[in-house]
Design a protein around this motif. Sequence first.
Motif, mmCIF file in Angstrom:
data_model
loop_
_atom_site.group_PDB
_atom_site.id
_atom_site.type_symbol
_atom_site.label_atom_id
_atom_site.label_comp_id
_atom_site.label_asym_id
_atom_site.label_seq_id
_atom_site.Cartn_x
_atom_site.Cartn_y
_atom_site.Cartn_z
ATOM 1 N N PHE A 12 -2.296 9.288 -2.193
ATOM 2 C CA PHE A 12 -1.445 9.850 -3.247
ATOM 3 C C PHE A 12 -0.630 11.032 -2.719
ATOM 4 O O PHE A 12 0.567 11.151 -2.993
ATOM 5 N N GLN B 219 6.351 11.559 -11.196
ATOM 6 C CA GLN B 219 4.898 11.666 -11.231
ATOM 7 C C GLN B 219 4.438 11.899 -12.667
ATOM 8 O O GLN B 219 5.040 12.695 -13.393
ATOM 9 N N ILE C 54 -0.126 8.899 -11.471
ATOM 10 C CA ILE C 54 0.733 7.891 -10.838
ATOM 11 C C ILE C 54 1.915 8.622 -10.224
ATOM 12 O O ILE C 54 2.465 9.554 -10.817
ATOM 13 N N SER D 43 -8.087 6.741 -4.387
ATOM 14 C CA SER D 43 -6.661 6.948 -4.214
ATOM 15 C C SER D 43 -6.083 5.762 -3.465
ATOM 16 O O SER D 43 -6.664 5.308 -2.467
ATOM 17 N N ASP E 128 -6.302 11.604 -13.757
ATOM 18 C CA ASP E 128 -5.704 10.498 -13.018
ATOM 19 C C ASP E 128 -4.182 10.660 -13.032
ATOM 20 O O ASP E 128 -3.616 11.352 -13.877
ATOM 21 N N SER F 208 -2.201 3.502 -2.394
ATOM 22 C CA SER F 208 -0.737 3.504 -2.383
ATOM 23 C C SER F 208 -0.224 2.198 -1.799
ATOM 24 O O SER F 208 -0.868 1.564 -0.964
ATOM 25 N N TYR G 191 -1.517 5.683 -6.912
ATOM 26 C CA TYR G 191 -2.375 5.972 -8.059
ATOM 27 C C TYR G 191 -3.613 6.688 -7.548
ATOM 28 O O TYR G 191 -4.142 6.363 -6.474
ATOM 29 N N GLU G 192 -4.089 7.676 -8.322
ATOM 30 C CA GLU G 192 -5.329 8.354 -7.959
ATOM 31 C C GLU G 192 -6.118 8.691 -9.215
ATOM 32 O O GLU G 192 -5.544 9.050 -10.252
ATOM 33 N N GLN G 193 -7.447 8.571 -9.096
ATOM 34 C CA GLN G 193 -8.341 8.883 -10.203
ATOM 35 C C GLN G 193 -9.522 9.671 -9.666
ATOM 36 O O GLN G 193 -10.124 9.303 -8.649
#
Length: 347
Positions: free
Chosen positions: A112, A232, A213, A182, A211, A184, A198-200
């Motif tokens: 990310f 973002q 995008i 994470s 989280d 991409s 995307y990351e959570q």
Amino acid sequence: MKKKLIAMVVSAAAVIPAAAMADVDVYGRVHVSTDFLDDGADYSEVNISSNSSRLGFKGNHQINPDLKAFFQIEQEINFTNSNGDNFSTRDTFVGLSGNFGAVQLGRFDSPFKVARGPANLFGDQVGDMRNLTRAGQARFDERYDNTFQYTTPNFSGFNAKLAYSVHEDSVAASDHKTDSVSLSLNYAGGPFEASLAYEQVSEEATRGERDGIRLAAAYKLTSAAKLVGFYQTLDYTGLAGTSDAVQEQNTSDVYGLGAELKVAANTAIKAMWMARAVDADDRDSDMLAVGVEHKLDKAVRVYANYALVNNDDNIALTPWGQARTATPPGTNGETASALSVGLRYDF
């Protein structure tokens, strides 16, 4: 006999390090700047800043025709003062690569974070986009500890990265829920470059669940002109019991447009505008950065930038808060501005 033995030992000691270092590169970056920083209220001073300066070692070893081992050890170095730690660990990892792609373990930038690359015109300078994208408790531009990452091979310009991090050091012994994922999708081909990520992060002790995008893109109109765009969106849940008001203060959208134009073989001018829209009232900010950069040769460049952040009444962001040692705070509701002249030497 003793003299011959001593001579052999000395010769061997000289040869062994050379052989061991045959596939190891030493590299680094010295990046310093002189800045005039103004918070729009009471602070207006000249600073000297070290900006993500670093020293690193990297190498690889061919195990067989289909498998290679690789490593990197990188430390940030403060070139301007001795406040705090002069060394801190940057991207440091070991891994294996082959026709299957690459796997690596260690501490390094998340997919990310790396995904901002195509649109990052002012990285490690005043006007760095992270001054808006990394604001608040929902930020994601992180270098995580205890991370495993898989990178696919390149398929006609496309590749993907998937990283999983276990944040062992950030939770109490009785709570091991904390981790992050994470990923991409990246493309580079012809005049176009883009990353979608995307990351959570699950609930953890310091900042809580969140989280996001991210989309960044760059398009070369000509060999001399490039346009960039960025978007973002971040959603912040927080720790158990976090109020709706705090969630709204950290849930935001950040977007922007920029351009770079080469005006001579080694000289470019660039500009970028970005905005941060927050769910809570009176917490929005927008940033404008303009600059000129001249490469003296492949290793050394000089630049001059001007950047400002305009804040709503309940927020105090600055254009200098990230990736630098000179980071005085801003003031709520004020326009913070910075004029910076810098030197970067890569080796």
